[in-house]
Scaffold this active site. Sequence first.
Site, PDB file in Angstrom:
ATOM      1  CG  ASP A 124      -1.505   1.251   1.601  1.00  0.00           C
ATOM      2  OD1 ASP A 124      -2.213   1.752   0.718  1.00  0.00           O
ATOM      3  OD2 ASP A 124      -1.329   1.752   2.718  1.00  0.00           O
TER       4      ASP A 124
ATOM      5  CG  ASP B 178      -4.300  -0.956   3.254  1.00  0.00           C
ATOM      6  OD1 ASP B 178      -4.583  -0.783   2.057  1.00  0.00           O
ATOM      7  OD2 ASP B 178      -3.622  -0.156   3.921  1.00  0.00           O
TER       8      ASP B 178
HETATM    9  P1  ADP Z   1      -3.727   4.209   0.252  1.00  0.00           P
HETATM   10  O1  ADP Z   1      -4.356   3.057  -0.443  1.00  0.00           O
HETATM   11  O2  ADP Z   1      -2.544   4.741  -0.518  1.00  0.00           O
HETATM   12  O3  ADP Z   1      -3.373   3.940   1.678  1.00  0.00           O
HETATM   13  P2  ADP Z   1      -6.310   5.303   0.819  1.00  0.00           P
HETATM   14  O4  ADP Z   1      -7.061   4.247   0.090  1.00  0.00           O
HETATM   15  O5  ADP Z   1      -6.327   5.269   2.290  1.00  0.00           O
HETATM   16  O6  ADP Z   1      -4.815   5.392   0.270  1.00  0.00           O
HETATM   17  O7  ADP Z   1      -6.870   6.697   0.356  1.00  0.00           O
HETATM   18  C1  ADP Z   1      -7.090   6.936  -1.015  1.00  0.00           C
HETATM   19  C2  ADP Z   1      -7.665   8.298  -1.260  1.00  0.00           C
HETATM   20  O8  ADP Z   1      -8.961   8.393  -0.712  1.00  0.00           O
HETATM   21  C3  ADP Z   1      -6.893   9.395  -0.611  1.00  0.00           C
HETATM   22  O9  ADP Z   1      -5.804   9.804  -1.380  1.00  0.00           O
HETATM   23  C4  ADP Z   1      -7.937  10.466  -0.473  1.00  0.00           C
HETATM   24  O10 ADP Z   1      -8.076  11.151  -1.689  1.00  0.00           O
HETATM   25  C5  ADP Z   1      -9.202   9.692  -0.225  1.00  0.00           C
HETATM   26  N1  ADP Z   1      -9.526   9.624   1.201  1.00  0.00           N
HETATM   27  C6  ADP Z   1      -9.593   8.532   1.970  1.00  0.00           C
HETATM   28  N2  ADP Z   1      -9.939   8.827   3.227  1.00  0.00           N
HETATM   29  C7  ADP Z   1     -10.077  10.160   3.271  1.00  0.00           C
HETATM   30  C8  ADP Z   1     -10.407  11.092   4.289  1.00  0.00           C
HETATM   31  N3  ADP Z   1     -10.665  10.741   5.536  1.00  0.00           N
HETATM   32  N4  ADP Z   1     -10.444  12.389   3.954  1.00  0.00           N
HETATM   33  C9  ADP Z   1     -10.182  12.793   2.704  1.00  0.00           C
HETATM   34  N5  ADP Z   1      -9.867  11.967   1.708  1.00  0.00           N
HETATM   35  C10 ADP Z   1      -9.821  10.671   1.967  1.00  0.00           C
HETATM   36 MG    MG Z   2      -2.723   3.223   3.599  1.00  0.00          MG
END
Ligand code: ADP
Ligand code: MG
Length: 610
Positions: free
Chosen positions: A305, A505
């Site tokens: 991730d 995840d």
């Molecule tokens: P990763 O898979 O890289 O860990 P996430 O899936 O957690 O990333 O998040 C993906 C996207 O979803 C973020 O880049 C953001 O745009 C959006 N996102 C997720 N949670 C939030 C939140 N609490 N506030 C704002 N945006 C969010």
């Molecule tokens: Mg993450």
Amino acid sequence: MTATGLAAALVDEYLVGSGAITLVGLISAYGAGAIPPAISALKALFSKGELDIDLLMVVAAVAAALVGAPVEGAVLLALFSISGALEHRAMGKARKAVEALMQLRPSVAELIDKNGTRTVPVSDLKPGDQVILRPGARVPVDGLVREGEGSMDESTITGESMPVSKAPGAALHEATVNLNAVLIMEVRRRLEESTVSQMVKLVTEAQAMKAPSEQFSAWFGQRYTWAVLIGSVLAYFGFLLYDYSHELALYRAATLLVAASPCAIVISVPAAILSALSASARGGVLFKGGAALERLAETRIFAFDKTGTLTTGKAVVTGVLALHGSADELLAIASGLEKFSEHPIASAIVSEAKSRSLTEVVVEQVVSTASVGIAGRAGERSVWAGNPRIALLRGANVGDLRLRDVQASAQTLVYVGEDERLLGVITVADEPRDTSARGIRALRSAGIERVVMMTGDRRPLAELVAKEMNISEVHADLLPADKVQLVDELANSAPTAFVGDGVNDAAALARADVGIAMGVAGSEVALQAADVALLSEDMQRLAEAHRLARRTKAVIRQNLGFALTAMIALVTAGAFFELPLPLAVIGHEGGTLLVVLNSLRLLWDPIRAS
Ligand code: ADP
Ligand code: MG
């Protein structure tokens, strides 16, 4: 006791010659050496129908005594109990590393109440309580800094010896040490839910979940032990047929019984696995069991991730672009929402609003959607923040020309809106961990050919980070279910590990052959779903854990190879070359000890920091 009795008997037999002392010595040697294992072996036999290997030793010693070789039988019992004690100590050493954690937590804390402070047992602390932490004190339960600034030694939890500086709002982990300042801490979790309790739970679970090879050696041990017992009886008759006297036949059957006992084989796997689990726990990598260790050794594909895993998850707001109203109004709405989220992006927005001393908008009925964003009601309006998916869902237009520049840049974008109107965008940056690139390089040089990135974030940013880490396979804009599907596809081609931190995840962590969660910064759900917790959050240690897992497999192979060879040699000597009983005993016990010592090499080769 057994050894003392034997020594007395030997001294008397060869030097004094009173006979009586010999007898007393032998009786005490047999009493102490044979009765306890015999009792526990008989219990196991009748309660669980399991044949304990120890019983073989007792039978052999008694047989020796019956045929007029009581001293040899006593030698057997003495060596057996000495080597049993040594094994016990060695295995205890392996187990200790984890148990030591339990002793690290303080038993009392200094609670602040309306009349000043009072000392309370740590188990009385509840979320919201405020506690004084003095320099040198250990953090009693998980919490966060309310007042004061200072640095903490977190090595007990993470294995990392560098002090970590803490300012108000920073997380404090149970059992870490406050180095220099007086801090006021707010309790976030009760004792049972705090870090150490969680870790101890993980390890207790680990001991219950046996590795496949461990199960095999237990299964094999059972059947084999029966075979040895029956085989020795048959051998006795065989020797009789061969014209041996009754005594000699029994003596040689007893020798065979000892030679063929599978002690070394049965301990080969658990000794290696226990040592490896302990070594990795000391290095901040916790396996939930030997099975996870074995699967990590076989892993060929690593999927990571991005946010919070390859990057630090300590995001900061880099800009606010308001399309309607002021930047501060936008931030006030966003932080009113994000204070309910655990996501790294959320804490960046909340602390930016704090540093600008904004009063956040009061938001209710908050719903957060993993990998999308967060939404709620502020009075009459509905407000939301997240990626373009959430904007699309609300019917907001994200195509405003003023957004072109930020949209083209490699940053994380948080779209903030009200009802169906986009209010603006907050840009957030999150630094890659400095250990990520090194860890991935180490994995590659250990022969891992496929390293994949899976992120819910935008492609331009994902590719930028991937390039820095030398990852060529990038999947961006994923929802949690997409990660699961990708992990499935990878796992179909080769054993796959998934490394992640967030709520988004958890499903992929559970689905991967090995799920690896970022321990301290990661979310609770991710930790629950994973097979391995990376407490130190150091990717180099992940590579080291992988190396250790492979070495463990190698040690198991060596152990089994050696134990089998030694046994075959001893049995051959016992069957065809009149091997004396004491030599069989020395060979057998010595072999078992060597196997245990070989396994301890894993303990003495701990996971190192990068
Ligand atoms: P990763 O898979 O890289 O860990 P996430 O899936 O957690 O990333 O998040 C993906 C996207 O979803 C973020 O880049 C953001 O745009 C959006 N996102 C997720 N949670 C939030 C939140 N609490 N506030 C704002 N945006 C969010
Ligand atoms: Mg993450």
